[in-house]
Structures are given as structure tokens and as C-alpha cells.
Design an enzyme around this catalytic site. Sequence first.
Site, mmCIF file in Angstrom:
data_model
loop_
_atom_site.group_PDB
_atom_site.id
_atom_site.type_symbol
_atom_site.label_atom_id
_atom_site.label_comp_id
_atom_site.label_asym_id
_atom_site.label_seq_id
_atom_site.Cartn_x
_atom_site.Cartn_y
_atom_site.Cartn_z
ATOM 1 N N LYS A 150 -0.589 7.582 -99.159
ATOM 2 C CA LYS A 150 -0.540 8.875 -98.475
ATOM 3 C C LYS A 150 0.353 9.874 -99.198
ATOM 4 O O LYS A 150 0.185 11.088 -99.051
ATOM 5 C CB LYS A 150 -0.122 8.684 -97.032
ATOM 6 C CG LYS A 150 -1.195 7.918 -96.270
ATOM 7 C CD LYS A 150 -0.941 7.802 -94.797
ATOM 8 C CE LYS A 150 -2.125 7.189 -94.090
ATOM 9 N NZ LYS A 150 -2.322 5.753 -94.429
HETATM 10 C C1 LIG Z 1 -3.534 5.052 -94.253
HETATM 11 C C2 LIG Z 1 -3.710 3.768 -94.986
HETATM 12 C C3 LIG Z 1 -4.984 3.197 -95.181
HETATM 13 C C4 LIG Z 1 -6.255 3.808 -94.608
HETATM 14 O O1 LIG Z 1 -6.602 4.999 -95.254
HETATM 15 P P1 LIG Z 1 -7.695 5.996 -94.636
HETATM 16 O O2 LIG Z 1 -7.691 7.200 -95.480
HETATM 17 O O3 LIG Z 1 -7.219 6.266 -93.228
HETATM 18 O O4 LIG Z 1 -9.000 5.272 -94.642
HETATM 19 C C5 LIG Z 1 -5.079 2.045 -95.945
HETATM 20 N N1 LIG Z 1 -3.972 1.444 -96.443
HETATM 21 C C6 LIG Z 1 -2.731 1.952 -96.265
HETATM 22 C C7 LIG Z 1 -1.569 1.243 -96.839
HETATM 23 C C8 LIG Z 1 -2.549 3.144 -95.541
HETATM 24 O O5 LIG Z 1 -1.311 3.634 -95.366
#
Ligand SMILES: *Cc1c(COP(=O)(O)O)cnc(C)c1O
Length: 457
Positions: free
Chosen positions: A109
Site C-alpha cells: 500500500k
Molecule cells: C491490502 C493488501 C492486500 C489486498 O490488496 P487489494 O488491493 O485490496 O486486493 C494483499 N496483501 C496485503 C499485504 C495487503 O496489505
Amino acid sequence: MITYTSTRGRAPELSFGDVLLTGLAPDGGLYVPTNWPDKTAADPSLPYAEFAAQVMWPFVEGAIDSDTFGEICVDAYGTFVADDVIPVTTLADDIELVELFHGPTLAFKDVAMQLLGRLFDYELGQRGTRVTIVGATSGDTGSAAIEAFRDRDNVDIVILHPHERTSEVQRRQMTTVDAANVYNVAVEGTFDDCQDVVKAMFADAAFRDRVGLAAVNSINWARVMAQVVYYHWAAAKSSDRPVSVTVPTGNFGNVFAGRVAKRMGAPIGEFVVASNRNAILTQFFQTGSMTIGDVEPSLSPSMDIQVSSNLERLLFEILGNDGAAVAELMSTFRTDQHVSLPNELIPRMQEGWLGEMVTDPETIEVTKAVFEESGMVLDPHTAVGVAAARRRPDTMQRMVMATAHPAKFPDAVEQATGLRPPLPPHLDNLYERDEHYTVLPNDLATIQEFVEESTQP
Ligand SMILES: *Cc1c(COP(=O)(O)O)cnc(C)c1O
């Protein structure tokens, strides 16, 4: 210049700057580009930040000048500790890992949030206004948002987390940030309670206007845009074989960014949407139907989601950009907790898409196997991706989006490998740092009062 339209077709078209600050469209839809950029001419031999500025330029053109945008990209990706920002490594079985977790909070993120924080500050500065970002988190999103918006001139940020219900690493990543514009609230309730409070704050129009409420959740178009870059980056550095990209998925934001990259010419053959036991997307890609169930806790908590909000962007495409049809489908889904695509659309929807479910025992098993074969330690989300990718034929170049650093989920990693992964150097004194947060009851008025008093200019 690209403008943006709502997937439900009943909101005005917006420029990039408006879409950035708006998030959800007023008709309940998500913004998507009205026209798509040509095949990208970005040069993958450039450093990541420069490559990123080239890939994203068509999406932001008209809202910002190219020098400023280039500087923002350099600044955002300068916070990553890996020299090449997003390294691509290869496992013993020839699966490539795209390492998205070298940012400040150790999850993918950061790639989008670090850019978003700087773009918000720039756009608000141009307009001479301030906003208060409010969000609820069960873990990764809150810390990524706080790191991205700390010390920004034109933004205050308030993040609610459920008191004593997040992991210690996750809580400390949020509460040890010492910045005058950051407020952590531990709500005496669950994550759902936190989300309900945030929704109620946005629904209170007078309050929303008084504090200038804004959100940075995963439906924000600019977050998707920032994630498009690394699909081009990894695919350009890969072999000549057709590429199969597996993405550990929750809200479908990450994998949808891959879809956008493919539309812009990235040489990607197929996407494997990898889920844990919360496998509503596996059901969708295998059958064309979705039924909402209860959220079940798993070893990969950031994927414990039933309704994947960004799927609406793909549905818009499948339904031929028909906003009214999307609105009807989403409303059926909400009322019946179930929806099916029209039969004739299912084969078209499945072209280039697979859904795979991976259980907790398989997650542990693959983490152990990869550690023994390659000496590589996977976090449980990435492990779900690797387990799904291993089911694909090795005639394709299999690639997995590695979404978190193993030190973020030490318990699952220890269970699989017997080793507790250490935090990287920039976080190694996390357990000694002072924490700053306020515990509040699960009560809307009390929390609103706190937000209003804390963020007075
Ligand atoms: C947020 C997250 C996901 C999922 O990602 P999306 O974009 O919501 O599909 C997968 N792995 C981790 C470690 C995350 O923080």
C-alpha cells in the site's frame, strides 16, 4: 487530456485533480478513465521514479506540470529502502516475485500512498484549502496512510483502529508516528464499529463540511493509477514467454491496476486472482456468480474481505461501459447478497482471468517449501499468491505480486519456518518508541467532538 467518469453513469465527468480529492462518485460509483492512454512508451531502463512519472503522465496531464509531477515521484519513491524501489527476484521453481514491500510500512500500500500524500498536498495547496482525512483500519491501510500524510501542510489525518484488536506491529506502526497532524483513535469496539463510525461521519453533511472530511480508501483512482506502474515495470523486465501474473487479492485494487497496465500494452497473458478462505472472487471467476458470506479470519488478514469494492471497475468493462446496468447489478447484489452475470457474458469475463483459493494449511505448507527450496521467507499474503501460481503451467513465466514483508506477520512465518523474521533496520527500534493514541468509546458524538477539537486550524 483524460477525464474520469463514474461506473454508475450518473455523476459528472471530472478532471484528475477532482477525482483525486473526491474518491467515491456522488452516484455511489467508482471513477474510471473515459478514454485510455496509448501503449506506454516509458523506458524500463530508467530508475523506477522516472519510469513511474512516464507511465502515469497521461492520467495526470492537465492537472499538474510535468516537472512538478516528476519531483513528486522522485520524492515519493525515495522513501523506499531498496535501491531499485521494486526489485524482482526469482524462486527455485522459476516463479518471479515482484517485491512491493520495501516502503516505510512494509506493505504494497505504500507504493500508492506515498504518491497520494504528496499529490493531495500539492492539489490542496493550489486550491488554498485544507482537509481532514478520516479512515478506519484493521491494520495495513492505516499505517500506510499515516506515513504518507504525516507532516503534510494541508492535511490532518485521523485513523480509527479497534482497541486491542490489531497486531502489536500494526498498532505501533501507527501510534509511534510523532507528527502534529496525526491522530490515532483506539475505539472500544470492532473494526466494523470503526467503519460504521467513519461512514456516519461522512453521512453527516454539516460535520463533513465543517472539518473538510476526505478519504483515501482503495477505491480512490489515484491509488489504482500508482499501482499500474509496477506491472509495466515487472513485465518489461521479464522473459519472452507469456506472463501469468498472480495477485493476492482483497479489495481487487491491486489486480485491477494490472488490468489497466494490460490495456496500456503491458505483455501480460493472464491474471490469477488468489484468495484465502474468503473466496467470493474465486467463485466469481469460476462461475460468474457471487454470494456474500461471513468474513472468516485467516492467516492473511488483509485479504479477509467479502465484498471487493474495486471489482465494480471490471464489471463496468464487462457490461460494456453501461453505468445503468452496473448500478442495477450492484443494487441486486446488496439486497439479495447474491448476483449472477448474464450467461452470455461469462466466457468473455473469464478470458484472461482465473480465480484460485488457497487454505491456511496450504499457506503454511508453501511458506515452508519455498524457505527450504530457495531460502526465501514469504509473508502469508504472498504465500497465498505463490501457492496459486504453482498451479499454473511452467510453460508460462509465472509472476507473483509480493504484497508484504514477512516481519509484518511474524506469527504465521514462525509457524511455517520456525524462525521469527526480524524487522528491517529502519524499524528495528519500533518496540522502544513512544506511542501516541486516544482511547474513546464506540460513540459517534464523542468521536466527532474529538475530530473537531483536534483538527481546529
Ligand atoms: C491490502 C493488501 C492486500 C489486498 O490488496 P487489494 O488491493 O485490496 O486486493 C494483499 N496483501 C496485503 C499485504 C495487503 O496489505
